[in-house]
Design a protein around this motif. Structure first.
Motif, PDB file in Angstrom:
ATOM      1  N   MET A   1     115.317   2.433  20.297  1.00  0.00           N
ATOM      2  CA  MET A   1     114.000   3.182  20.411  1.00  0.00           C
ATOM      3  C   MET A   1     113.545   3.666  19.005  1.00  0.00           C
ATOM      4  O   MET A   1     112.637   4.076  19.120  1.00  0.00           O
ATOM      5  CB  MET A   1     113.791   4.098  21.644  1.00  0.00           C
TER       6      MET A   1
ATOM      7  N   TYR B   1     111.953  10.527  22.487  1.00  0.00           N
ATOM      8  CA  TYR B   1     111.032   9.121  22.428  1.00  0.00           C
ATOM      9  C   TYR B   1     111.487   8.276  23.509  1.00  0.00           C
ATOM     10  O   TYR B   1     110.996   7.696  24.484  1.00  0.00           O
ATOM     11  CB  TYR B   1     111.098   8.758  21.174  1.00  0.00           C
ATOM     12  N   SER B   2     112.738   7.937  23.478  1.00  0.00           N
ATOM     13  CA  SER B   2     113.583   7.226  24.461  1.00  0.00           C
ATOM     14  C   SER B   2     113.356   7.575  25.912  1.00  0.00           C
ATOM     15  O   SER B   2     112.747   6.575  26.669  1.00  0.00           O
ATOM     16  CB  SER B   2     115.093   6.829  24.208  1.00  0.00           C
TER      17      SER B   2
ATOM     18  N   PRO C   1     108.490  -4.630  30.237  1.00  0.00           N
ATOM     19  CA  PRO C   1     108.525  -3.187  30.338  1.00  0.00           C
ATOM     20  C   PRO C   1     109.644  -2.668  31.262  1.00  0.00           C
ATOM     21  O   PRO C   1     110.112  -1.538  31.225  1.00  0.00           O
ATOM     22  CB  PRO C   1     107.373  -2.871  30.957  1.00  0.00           C
TER      23      PRO C   1
ATOM     24  N   ARG D   1     110.973   9.784  26.988  1.00  0.00           N
ATOM     25  CA  ARG D   1     109.643   9.489  27.506  1.00  0.00           C
ATOM     26  C   ARG D   1     109.117   8.165  27.615  1.00  0.00           C
ATOM     27  O   ARG D   1     108.500   8.198  28.716  1.00  0.00           O
ATOM     28  CB  ARG D   1     108.994  10.169  26.485  1.00  0.00           C
ATOM     29  N   THR D   2     109.685   7.362  26.761  1.00  0.00           N
ATOM     30  CA  THR D   2     108.999   5.785  26.745  1.00  0.00           C
ATOM     31  C   THR D   2     109.656   5.395  28.064  1.00  0.00           C
ATOM     32  O   THR D   2     108.882   4.860  29.022  1.00  0.00           O
ATOM     33  CB  THR D   2     109.648   5.085  25.690  1.00  0.00           C
ATOM     34  N   ARG D   3     110.807   5.494  28.504  1.00  0.00           N
ATOM     35  CA  ARG D   3     111.346   4.911  29.766  1.00  0.00           C
ATOM     36  C   ARG D   3     110.897   5.411  30.965  1.00  0.00           C
ATOM     37  O   ARG D   3     110.617   4.804  31.705  1.00  0.00           O
ATOM     38  CB  ARG D   3     113.058   5.353  29.808  1.00  0.00           C
TER      39      ARG D   3
ATOM     40  N   GLN E   1     111.764   4.683  15.886  1.00  0.00           N
ATOM     41  CA  GLN E   1     110.491   4.287  15.421  1.00  0.00           C
ATOM     42  C   GLN E   1     110.162   4.535  13.876  1.00  0.00           C
ATOM     43  O   GLN E   1     110.992   5.580  13.486  1.00  0.00           O
ATOM     44  CB  GLN E   1     109.346   4.938  16.223  1.00  0.00           C
TER      45      GLN E   1
ATOM     46  N   ALA F   1     107.649   6.877  31.184  1.00  0.00           N
ATOM     47  CA  ALA F   1     106.331   6.218  31.099  1.00  0.00           C
ATOM     48  C   ALA F   1     106.467   4.755  31.689  1.00  0.00           C
ATOM     49  O   ALA F   1     105.544   4.318  32.478  1.00  0.00           O
ATOM     50  CB  ALA F   1     105.669   6.227  29.725  1.00  0.00           C
ATOM     51  N   LYS F   2     107.562   3.861  31.034  1.00  0.00           N
ATOM     52  CA  LYS F   2     107.402   2.611  31.489  1.00  0.00           C
ATOM     53  C   LYS F   2     107.758   2.478  32.830  1.00  0.00           C
ATOM     54  O   LYS F   2     107.415   1.531  33.598  1.00  0.00           O
ATOM     55  CB  LYS F   2     108.309   1.732  30.664  1.00  0.00           C
TER      56      LYS F   2
END
Lengths: 221, 430
Positions: free
Chosen positions: B390, B43-44, B216, B46-48, B392, B50-51
């Motif tokens: 990160m 998740y971390s 972000p 992917r989020t990084r 969740q 994407a951000k």
């Protein structure tokens, strides 16, 4: 209700050999009859009872239940008939030891989809009917042989079966307990229930309305 | 048979065989801990990614200097200095006017002075295009304009970090404080004159970053260091000391505006620059920004795969454990199976009974794993592990579902075997 024609059951022994437990049995049972099947040990009584109760399949022959050929039924349908139309009473009681008396009686009803509360109410009523009021919470381990068989009988009656199959129901009981169980079976028969009882005890068999004698896998004339 | 009854029987069975159940829980728990860690890491990452893309823009291409400091001969040094120039950026803008952004940048490292305060700081020479992407700031004063660039004006814009709305525990472990940030935060810099590299500059703008939680860019920085002082790129070239007088710049950030056009423009830009530099592109690298992010996150990805493999092995071991327990349970309950069949249970009922029991084993093992795993994640997060921050709320659910699914899959075969047992044989079993 039941019509058997030339039923055979042979247990395979390997290398093509087999042991014929039932050899060409033909007989009928009408609704409301109390039939005792007697004979010496190993004559095929229990095997025949298992076939009649859809627990076992005959090797050959025809078994008609309510005029329908049971041989054509799949496992689901046979299980359904065992659940709703037939009650079993075993010589060794066959109760689930970790369940209470009440839970043991409830079990067939739960399989039949009865609500838990309704099942418990009926189980209590049945246990009272077989003389076990107040012992609902007892585990089978804490009950005497006669009491265990009463639980077994109550369980067999749970889904209001039309046919009760009893395999040596008094075989593991002392004479007093045996007589009490027999009395209960007779009462049930009087109430209209069809009963088939396997026993090698001639004195018990005489109490039935009809006796079928077996020897070496065949019904004696 | 109602599921609640199967659950009840299953729970009874688990408590009646405590050691056997505990061993199953243990292996499933280890698997769940690894899964929880992996999910957090995935998740971390992917989020990084994407951000970082969100901040950078969808069609980002980076034209970057490489090996500038490793050149040996004077000739090579000269070539390196001039491998990428401001003129290249301007020519590119003219040649490809459809590009959303052509933002040349030049980094310098200088001494910042304001009154008695002095500190070495990173300075970024930019043009007006810089603000087209990644603008997360609130501006006080003004940004660098074209006039500043044309006149090599000695003006600067200072970036003030957003800080934390609620400071995480792990931050408190670090004693280090950014002196420069402390200074600019507590002093109204707008309009003030400061000294950089021996020249005086006017602070024409102050950019305030949003708080870390809402920024972000927080933890998403792909650049190794991000300067907090911006000056016109022409000024940086002329007045700030660096690697000598030259037209050379560090990097040109391009944005094609769309992800699909990245590859086409990469090829065009490469051709264009080769034509401008006599075919010499050995000091340059033209990269898809997504690749840069991937490279940056490659180590984490390797970590993730390692943990995921360990998790998979652990959960497989847990599954085998459950299968074993289910088989043992079935062998110890053959007579019970016969009884249930005799009173009317179908094959499906028997199968469901054991599958539900195994899923319960998975569930309890999963819960145990989650408790330990969440403790571990919290601990790592408190120690400053940026990935574990990160974490969740839904991640434990996924992990428990994985454990329950393992129980389900592992029990299918034994439960099927149980359902096939002959009722008469089962009743005779002692």
């Amino acid at each position: 209700m039941i019509k058997c024609e030339d039923l055979h059951k042979t247990y395979p022994l390997g290398k093509g050999a087999g042991y014929p437990a039932v050899r060409g049995v033909s007989f009928q049972v009408r609704a409301g009859e109390f039939t005792a099947i007697t004979g010496p040990s190993g004559c095929g009584k229990s095997t025949l009872l298992n076939i009649l109760g859809f627990l076992d399949n005959p090797s050959s022959g025809t078994y008609l239940f309510d005029g329908k050929n049971v041989g054509a039924f799949d496992d689901g349908r046979r299980s359904g008939l065992r659940l709703t139309d037939i009650g079993f009473v075993f010589q060794s009681f066959n109760l689930l030891p970790r369940f209470s008396a009440l839970d043991n009686v409830c079990l067939p009803m739960l399989y039949a989809g009865v609500e838990k509360e309704a099942a418990a109410a009926r189980a209590e009523e049945l246990l009272a009917r077989v003389g076990l009021a107040g012992k609902e919470a007892n585990s089978p381990i804490k009950l005497s042989g006669g009491e265990r068989q009463r639980v077994g009988l109550a369980r067999a009656l749970a889904n209001r079966p039309r046919l009760l199959l009893a395999d040596e129901p008094t075989g593991n009981l002392d004479s007093k307990s045996g007589a009490e169980i027999m009395q209960l079976l007779l009462e049930l028969h009087k109430g209209g229930l069809t009963v088939i009882m396997v026993t090698h005890d001639q004195s018990l068999a005489k109490l039935a309305s009809r006796i079928v004698r077996m020897k070496d896998g065949v019904v004696e004339p | 048979m109602r599921i609640s009854e199967s659950l009840r029987t299953g729970t009874l069975e688990i408590f009646n065989n405590k050691l056997r159940s505990f061993l199953s829980f243990l292996s499933i728990s280890v698997g769940v801990i690894s899964i929880l860690y992996s999910i957090t890491l995935i998740y971390s990452i992917r989020t990084r990614t994407a951000k970082a893309l969100e901040v950078a823009g969808p069609g980002r291409i980076v034209v970057k200097m490489k090996d500038r400091w490793n050149s040996n001969s004077d000739m090579e040094k000269k070539q390196a200095r001039e491998a990428l120039t401001l003129e290249d950026a301007l020519a590119m803008e003219t040649r490809y006017p459809e590009l959303f952004m052509v933002s040349p940048v030049l980094r310098k490292w200088i001494e910042f002075r304001a009154g008695s305060f002095s500190e070495w700081q990173g300075v970024l020479g930019v043009n007006t295009q810089w603000k087209k992407r990644g603008w997360v700031y609130s501006l006080k004063g003004r940004f660098i304009n074209q006039h500043d660039i044309d006149t090599r004006a000695r003006v600067c814009v200072i970036i003030i970090e957003g800080g934390w709305l609620k400071k995480p525990k792990w931050i408190k472990f670090y004693d280090w404080k950014d002196r420069f940030q402390e200074f600019v935060k507590h002093d109204d810099m707008l309009g003030k004159t400061i000294m950089m590299g021996g020249s005086l500059y006017t602070v024409v703008g102050v950019l305030n970053e949003p708080p870390m939680e809402k920024n972000p860019r927080a933890f998403m920085e792909v650049e190794s260091w991000s300067p907090k002082i911006l000056v016109p790129i022409t000024t940086a070239q002329r007045f700030l000391s660096g690697y000598g007088e030259s037209e050379g710049i560090d990097q040109i950030n391009l944005d094609t505006g769309k992800e699909v056009t990245i590859n086409a423009y990469k090829a065009r830009v490469e051709k264009f620059l080769a034509a401008r530099h006599g075919g010499r592109l050995n000091f340059l690298e033209i990269k898809d920004y997504r690749d840069i992010i991937k490279d940056k996150l490659a180590d984490k990805q390797r970590d993730m795969y390692t943990v995921l493999i360990i998790g998979a092995i652990a959960i497989l071991a847990g599954g085998i454990g459950i299968m074993n327990v289910t088989l043992a349970t079935i062998y110890s309950r053959i007579r019970e199976i016969g009884i249930r069949r005799a009173i009317g249970a179908t094959r499906g009922d028997i199968m469901a009974q054991f599958v539900i029991e195994a899923m319960l084993l998975g569930f309890f093992g999963g819960i145990a794993g989650i408790m330990v795993g969440m403790g571990g994640v919290q601990y790592l997060a408190s120690k400053g592990n940026e990935d574990m921050i990160m974490f969740q709320w839904w991640m434990p659910f996924i992990s428990v579902i994985a454990a329950v699914l393992t129980g389900f899959l592992a029990s299918l075969y034994p439960a099927y075997q149980a359902s096939k047992l002959d009722p008469v044989e089962s009743l005779r079993y002692e």
